[in-house]
Design a protein around this motif. Structure first.
Motif, PDB file in Angstrom:
ATOM      1  N   LEU A   1       0.793  -1.303   0.014  1.00  0.00           N
ATOM      2  CA  LEU A   1       0.076   0.062   0.006  1.00  0.00           C
ATOM      3  C   LEU A   1       0.738   1.168   0.108  1.00  0.00           C
ATOM      4  O   LEU A   1       0.582   2.300  -0.760  1.00  0.00           O
ATOM      5  N   ILE A   2       1.892   1.461   0.772  1.00  0.00           N
ATOM      6  CA  ILE A   2       2.630   2.405   0.891  1.00  0.00           C
ATOM      7  C   ILE A   2       3.671   2.700  -0.501  1.00  0.00           C
ATOM      8  O   ILE A   2       3.464   3.740  -0.947  1.00  0.00           O
ATOM      9  N   VAL A   3       3.967   1.383  -1.065  1.00  0.00           N
ATOM     10  CA  VAL A   3       4.595   1.835  -2.291  1.00  0.00           C
ATOM     11  C   VAL A   3       3.652   2.172  -3.459  1.00  0.00           C
ATOM     12  O   VAL A   3       3.906   3.002  -4.059  1.00  0.00           O
ATOM     13  N   GLY A   4       2.370   1.687  -3.363  1.00  0.00           N
ATOM     14  CA  GLY A   4       1.581   2.230  -4.273  1.00  0.00           C
ATOM     15  C   GLY A   4       1.102   3.688  -4.144  1.00  0.00           C
ATOM     16  O   GLY A   4       0.973   4.246  -5.169  1.00  0.00           O
ATOM     17  N   ALA A   5       0.815   3.972  -2.953  1.00  0.00           N
ATOM     18  CA  ALA A   5       0.464   5.383  -2.771  1.00  0.00           C
ATOM     19  C   ALA A   5       1.568   6.227  -2.975  1.00  0.00           C
ATOM     20  O   ALA A   5       1.462   7.323  -3.605  1.00  0.00           O
ATOM     21  N   ALA A   6       2.990   5.906  -2.893  1.00  0.00           N
ATOM     22  CA  ALA A   6       3.986   6.784  -3.387  1.00  0.00           C
ATOM     23  C   ALA A   6       4.215   6.740  -4.659  1.00  0.00           C
ATOM     24  O   ALA A   6       4.424   7.991  -5.408  1.00  0.00           O
ATOM     25  N   GLN A   7       4.102   5.726  -5.418  1.00  0.00           N
ATOM     26  CA  GLN A   7       4.013   5.849  -6.695  1.00  0.00           C
ATOM     27  C   GLN A   7       2.880   6.871  -7.419  1.00  0.00           C
ATOM     28  O   GLN A   7       2.964   7.527  -8.039  1.00  0.00           O
ATOM     29  N   THR A   8       1.734   6.580  -6.743  1.00  0.00           N
ATOM     30  CA  THR A   8       0.459   7.495  -7.202  1.00  0.00           C
ATOM     31  C   THR A   8       1.105   8.846  -6.987  1.00  0.00           C
ATOM     32  O   THR A   8       0.584   9.893  -7.856  1.00  0.00           O
ATOM     33  N   ALA A   9       1.322   9.380  -5.864  1.00  0.00           N
ATOM     34  CA  ALA A   9       1.619  10.641  -5.729  1.00  0.00           C
ATOM     35  C   ALA A   9       2.674  11.270  -6.503  1.00  0.00           C
ATOM     36  O   ALA A   9       2.662  12.202  -6.952  1.00  0.00           O
ATOM     37  N   LEU A  10       3.845  10.233  -6.666  1.00  0.00           N
ATOM     38  CA  LEU A  10       4.781  10.966  -7.710  1.00  0.00           C
ATOM     39  C   LEU A  10       4.380  10.919  -9.074  1.00  0.00           C
ATOM     40  O   LEU A  10       4.737  11.851  -9.744  1.00  0.00           O
ATOM     41  N   GLY A  11       3.481  10.158  -9.539  1.00  0.00           N
ATOM     42  CA  GLY A  11       2.991   9.784 -10.788  1.00  0.00           C
ATOM     43  C   GLY A  11       2.203  11.378 -10.853  1.00  0.00           C
ATOM     44  O   GLY A  11       2.306  11.774 -12.030  1.00  0.00           O
ATOM     45  N   LEU A  12       1.307  11.506 -10.084  1.00  0.00           N
ATOM     46  CA  LEU A  12       0.520  12.778 -10.224  1.00  0.00           C
ATOM     47  C   LEU A  12       1.376  13.968 -10.371  1.00  0.00           C
ATOM     48  O   LEU A  12       0.961  14.983 -11.123  1.00  0.00           O
ATOM     49  N   PHE A  13       2.463  13.978  -9.446  1.00  0.00           N
ATOM     50  CA  PHE A  13       3.236  15.437  -9.522  1.00  0.00           C
ATOM     51  C   PHE A  13       4.144  15.283 -10.725  1.00  0.00           C
ATOM     52  O   PHE A  13       3.936  16.270 -11.342  1.00  0.00           O
ATOM     53  N   SER A  14       4.512  14.270 -11.264  1.00  0.00           N
ATOM     54  CA  SER A  14       5.158  14.108 -12.700  1.00  0.00           C
ATOM     55  C   SER A  14       4.110  14.775 -13.759  1.00  0.00           C
ATOM     56  O   SER A  14       4.560  15.422 -14.720  1.00  0.00           O
ATOM     57  N   ILE A  15       2.916  14.260 -13.767  1.00  0.00           N
ATOM     58  CA  ILE A  15       1.921  14.671 -14.856  1.00  0.00           C
ATOM     59  C   ILE A  15       1.905  16.126 -14.618  1.00  0.00           C
ATOM     60  O   ILE A  15       1.616  16.934 -15.571  1.00  0.00           O
ATOM     61  N   ALA A  16       1.710  16.657 -13.283  1.00  0.00           N
ATOM     62  CA  ALA A  16       1.492  18.480 -13.259  1.00  0.00           C
ATOM     63  C   ALA A  16       2.712  18.868 -13.925  1.00  0.00           C
ATOM     64  O   ALA A  16       2.582  19.844 -14.447  1.00  0.00           O
ATOM     65  N   ARG A  17       3.894  18.284 -13.742  1.00  0.00           N
ATOM     66  CA  ARG A  17       5.132  19.001 -14.313  1.00  0.00           C
ATOM     67  C   ARG A  17       4.988  18.799 -15.792  1.00  0.00           C
ATOM     68  O   ARG A  17       5.464  19.824 -16.475  1.00  0.00           O
ATOM     69  N   ILE A  18       4.470  17.717 -16.275  1.00  0.00           N
ATOM     70  CA  ILE A  18       4.439  17.595 -17.669  1.00  0.00           C
ATOM     71  C   ILE A  18       3.533  18.806 -18.482  1.00  0.00           C
ATOM     72  O   ILE A  18       3.793  19.192 -19.463  1.00  0.00           O
ATOM     73  N   ASN A  19       2.510  19.006 -17.652  1.00  0.00           N
ATOM     74  CA  ASN A  19       1.373  19.893 -17.921  1.00  0.00           C
ATOM     75  C   ASN A  19       2.027  21.356 -18.067  1.00  0.00           C
ATOM     76  O   ASN A  19       1.665  22.084 -19.038  1.00  0.00           O
ATOM     77  N   ALA A  20       2.952  21.698 -16.959  1.00  0.00           N
ATOM     78  CA  ALA A  20       3.453  22.754 -16.783  1.00  0.00           C
ATOM     79  C   ALA A  20       4.677  23.136 -17.924  1.00  0.00           C
ATOM     80  O   ALA A  20       4.668  24.289 -18.409  1.00  0.00           O
ATOM     81  N   ARG A  21       5.401  22.045 -18.282  1.00  0.00           N
ATOM     82  CA  ARG A  21       6.551  22.175 -19.334  1.00  0.00           C
ATOM     83  C   ARG A  21       6.498  21.016 -20.309  1.00  0.00           C
ATOM     84  O   ARG A  21       7.103  19.944 -19.992  1.00  0.00           O
ATOM     85  N   PRO A  22       5.611  21.124 -21.174  1.00  0.00           N
ATOM     86  CA  PRO A  22       5.417  20.366 -22.314  1.00  0.00           C
ATOM     87  C   PRO A  22       6.859  19.894 -22.907  1.00  0.00           C
ATOM     88  O   PRO A  22       7.712  20.906 -22.904  1.00  0.00           O
ATOM     89  N   ALA A  23       6.913  18.741 -23.312  1.00  0.00           N
ATOM     90  CA  ALA A  23       8.272  18.494 -24.106  1.00  0.00           C
ATOM     91  C   ALA A  23       8.288  19.223 -25.573  1.00  0.00           C
ATOM     92  O   ALA A  23       7.328  19.337 -26.062  1.00  0.00           O
ATOM     93  N   PRO A  24       9.440  19.636 -25.694  1.00  0.00           N
ATOM     94  CA  PRO A  24       9.658  20.621 -26.941  1.00  0.00           C
ATOM     95  C   PRO A  24       9.473  19.805 -28.169  1.00  0.00           C
ATOM     96  O   PRO A  24       9.458  20.164 -29.210  1.00  0.00           O
ATOM     97  N   THR A  25      10.044  18.370 -27.972  1.00  0.00           N
ATOM     98  CA  THR A  25      10.110  17.735 -29.303  1.00  0.00           C
ATOM     99  C   THR A  25       9.287  16.233 -28.928  1.00  0.00           C
ATOM    100  O   THR A  25       8.886  15.698 -27.777  1.00  0.00           O
TER     101      THR A  25
END
Length: 252
Positions: free
Chosen positions: A99-123
């Motif tokens: 559960l802890i591993v899954g929660a950590a994965q989910t939290a990091l994944g959501l944060f990563s998506i937020a960063r992707i939205n804020a800084r889209p890949a240029p290529t």
């Protein structure tokens, strides 16, 4: 590199992992929402992307790319959690550990998506090597979390309000589907997340139609959820691309 190699090994969803045994937190028969063991093949494309990204960011023309400052660390953190997932699966960790591993994965994944939205890949290439694996990583985290939580509740015979297993399994699938759809309705649809979720939901449907505990209701709900996620993400991608093409025509 050690994390990468370990995660490749973890993609083999065979019976060698105690976490998949009858008493394991990821046991495919452990609950009505548990997916078939082949769902964890998700790690293969993720790890391939991470390996290629490690090579890509060290190419001379990319060493000064400011986007790597953020995404290099995000991917390193994702690899460390992938190693944590593997260690928990091999050690047959208690449900709480998974559960802890899954929660950590989910939290990091959501944060990563937020960063992707804020800084889209240029290529396109950079998007494939950074955004795609991180989207799949979020899907893996969501289903690690939901599977281990459902296993814990099933083993404790939890049945709030006496609604029954089929109803609560359907509620769980609806919750997961709504959450993924909300994320997929941002930016350009995050198709990697959507496709990974479709794969996982398809594995839930396969398990419920073909193995105990069998439930045609939950299997059909999982299949419908997979279709809805795919349509939603695809519609968002089409909408954004249509708006971009229309704006380009206006500027001509």
């Amino acid at each position: 590199m050690a994390c990468t190699v370990s995660a490749i090994v973890s993609a083999d969803a065979g019976n060698r992992f105690p976490a998949l045994d009858p008493e394991g937190a990821l046991n495919p028969a452990g609950s009505l929402v548990a997916p078939a063991a082949m769902v964890w093949w998700l790690w293969l494309p993720m790890v391939a992307g991470w390996f290629l990204y490690a090579v890509y960011q060290w190419l001379p023309r990319h060493r000064t790319n400011p986007r790597h400052t953020w995404f290099g660390w995000l991917i390193l953190a994702a690899e460390i959690l992938a190693l944590g997932w593997l260690l928990a699966a091999v050690a047959g960790a208690a449900t709480g550990g998974m559960l802890i591993v899954g929660a950590a994965q989910t939290a990091l994944g959501l944060f990563s998506i937020a960063r992707i939205n804020a800084r889209p890949a240029p290529t396109w290439t950079e998007g494939i090597l950074t955004d795609v694996p991180l989207g799949m990583f979020l899907a893996a985290g969501v289903f690690t979390l939901s599977t281990s939580l459902a296993f814990l509740l099933t083993r404790s015979d939890a049945d709030l309000a006496g609604w029954g297993g089929n109803t609560w399994a359907s509620v769980a699938l609806i919750t997961v589907t709504v959450g993924i759809n909300i994320v997929c309705m941002t930016d350009r649809g995050h198709l990697s997340l959507a496709l990974a979720a479709v794969w996982a939901l398809g594995c839930v449907a396969v398990e419920r139609f073909s193995a105990a505990p069998e439930s045609s209701v939950v299997g059909a709900a999982a299949a419908a959820a997979a279709f809805l996620v795919l349509v939603s993400a695809g519609s968002r991608r089409h909408q954004v691309d249509h708006e971009r093409r229309r704006n380009e025509r206006r500027l001509q």
